[in-house]
Design a protein around this motif. Structure first.
Motif, PDB file in Angstrom:
ATOM      1  N   TRP A 189       0.675  -1.325   0.042  1.00  0.00           N
ATOM      2  CA  TRP A 189       0.101   0.069  -0.203  1.00  0.00           C
ATOM      3  C   TRP A 189       0.967   1.168   0.047  1.00  0.00           C
ATOM      4  O   TRP A 189       0.332   2.343   0.049  1.00  0.00           O
ATOM      5  N   SER A 190       1.915   0.953   0.062  1.00  0.00           N
ATOM      6  CA  SER A 190       3.163   2.244  -0.143  1.00  0.00           C
ATOM      7  C   SER A 190       4.311   1.603  -0.707  1.00  0.00           C
ATOM      8  O   SER A 190       4.762   0.493  -1.197  1.00  0.00           O
ATOM      9  N   ALA A 191       5.113   2.876  -1.214  1.00  0.00           N
ATOM     10  CA  ALA A 191       6.416   2.438  -1.756  1.00  0.00           C
ATOM     11  C   ALA A 191       7.455   3.845  -1.700  1.00  0.00           C
ATOM     12  O   ALA A 191       6.892   4.771  -1.273  1.00  0.00           O
TER      13      ALA A 191
ATOM     14  N   PRO B 176       2.316  -7.899   6.170  1.00  0.00           N
ATOM     15  CA  PRO B 176       3.403  -6.993   5.747  1.00  0.00           C
ATOM     16  C   PRO B 176       3.001  -5.730   4.884  1.00  0.00           C
ATOM     17  O   PRO B 176       3.835  -4.817   5.287  1.00  0.00           O
ATOM     18  N   GLY B 177       1.925  -5.645   4.444  1.00  0.00           N
ATOM     19  CA  GLY B 177       1.162  -4.479   3.631  1.00  0.00           C
ATOM     20  C   GLY B 177       1.065  -3.284   4.651  1.00  0.00           C
ATOM     21  O   GLY B 177       1.667  -2.193   4.623  1.00  0.00           O
ATOM     22  N   PHE B 178       0.498  -3.727   5.848  1.00  0.00           N
ATOM     23  CA  PHE B 178       0.444  -2.831   7.122  1.00  0.00           C
ATOM     24  C   PHE B 178       1.874  -2.392   7.504  1.00  0.00           C
ATOM     25  O   PHE B 178       2.013  -1.045   7.799  1.00  0.00           O
TER      26      PHE B 178
ATOM     27  N   MET C 114       3.107   1.605   7.445  1.00  0.00           N
ATOM     28  CA  MET C 114       3.674   2.420   8.583  1.00  0.00           C
ATOM     29  C   MET C 114       4.988   2.741   8.731  1.00  0.00           C
ATOM     30  O   MET C 114       5.491   3.740   8.973  1.00  0.00           O
ATOM     31  N   GLU C 115       5.613   1.812   8.139  1.00  0.00           N
ATOM     32  CA  GLU C 115       7.202   2.153   8.173  1.00  0.00           C
ATOM     33  C   GLU C 115       7.567   3.136   7.076  1.00  0.00           C
ATOM     34  O   GLU C 115       8.433   4.176   7.543  1.00  0.00           O
ATOM     35  N   ASP C 116       6.974   3.298   6.009  1.00  0.00           N
ATOM     36  CA  ASP C 116       7.100   4.371   5.066  1.00  0.00           C
ATOM     37  C   ASP C 116       6.373   5.661   5.511  1.00  0.00           C
ATOM     38  O   ASP C 116       7.191   6.832   5.426  1.00  0.00           O
ATOM     39  N   LEU C 117       5.492   5.656   6.140  1.00  0.00           N
ATOM     40  CA  LEU C 117       4.940   6.778   6.769  1.00  0.00           C
ATOM     41  C   LEU C 117       5.964   7.432   7.780  1.00  0.00           C
ATOM     42  O   LEU C 117       6.285   8.484   7.776  1.00  0.00           O
TER      43      LEU C 117
END
Length: 130
Positions: free
Chosen positions: A21-23, A61-63, A67-70
């Motif tokens: 959901w992020s990159a 892992p998506g979640f 959060m890691e990317d935020l």
């Protein structure tokens, strides 16, 4: 447009096409997040995207990467994230993406992010205000 194609618009590649959901860009200077269209609050120029908890997200892992990317954006990119807007389709209990598109003029700033509770708050901003 596919979710992977939407990420490519920003020059980023998701870790996994099925659950990301992020990159982040290869140089870690651009963070892109996918947000549900129906969860934005406010008017254009003053939009907020907020979740008080993890809600319906699993601890997969998506979640975790979202959060890691935020947190990365908050700590290393002046809080700035680029946005892919996703329109949901209901598929039983699980929300799935019906369609998505990069919203290149929509720039959000990470105001708060708590990886334990899953709570986060993003506020619309402009690149010039960083």
């Amino acid at each position: 447009m596919s979710h992977t194609e939407a990420f490519k618009t920003y020059g980023v590649k998701p870790r996994n096409a099925n659950w990301s959901w992020s990159a982040r860009s290869e140089d870690d200077k651009v963070v892109v997040v996918t947000l549900w269209k129906d969860e934005f609050i406010g008017t254009a120029g003053q939009m907020i995207y907020s979740r008080p908890s993890r809600g319906d997200w699993s601890n997969g892992p998506g979640f975790r990467y979202f959060m890691e990317d935020l947190l990365w954006a908050r700590d290393h990119c002046n809080g700035i994230v680029r946005v892919i807007v996703a329109t949901p389709k209901q598929d039983g209990q699980t929300r799935r993406i019906a369609e998505c598109y990069p919203q290149e003029r929509l720039v959000m700033r990470v105001v708060d992010a708590d990886p334990v509770s899953g709570a986060f708050r993003l506020e619309q901003t402009t690149i010039g205000s960083e």
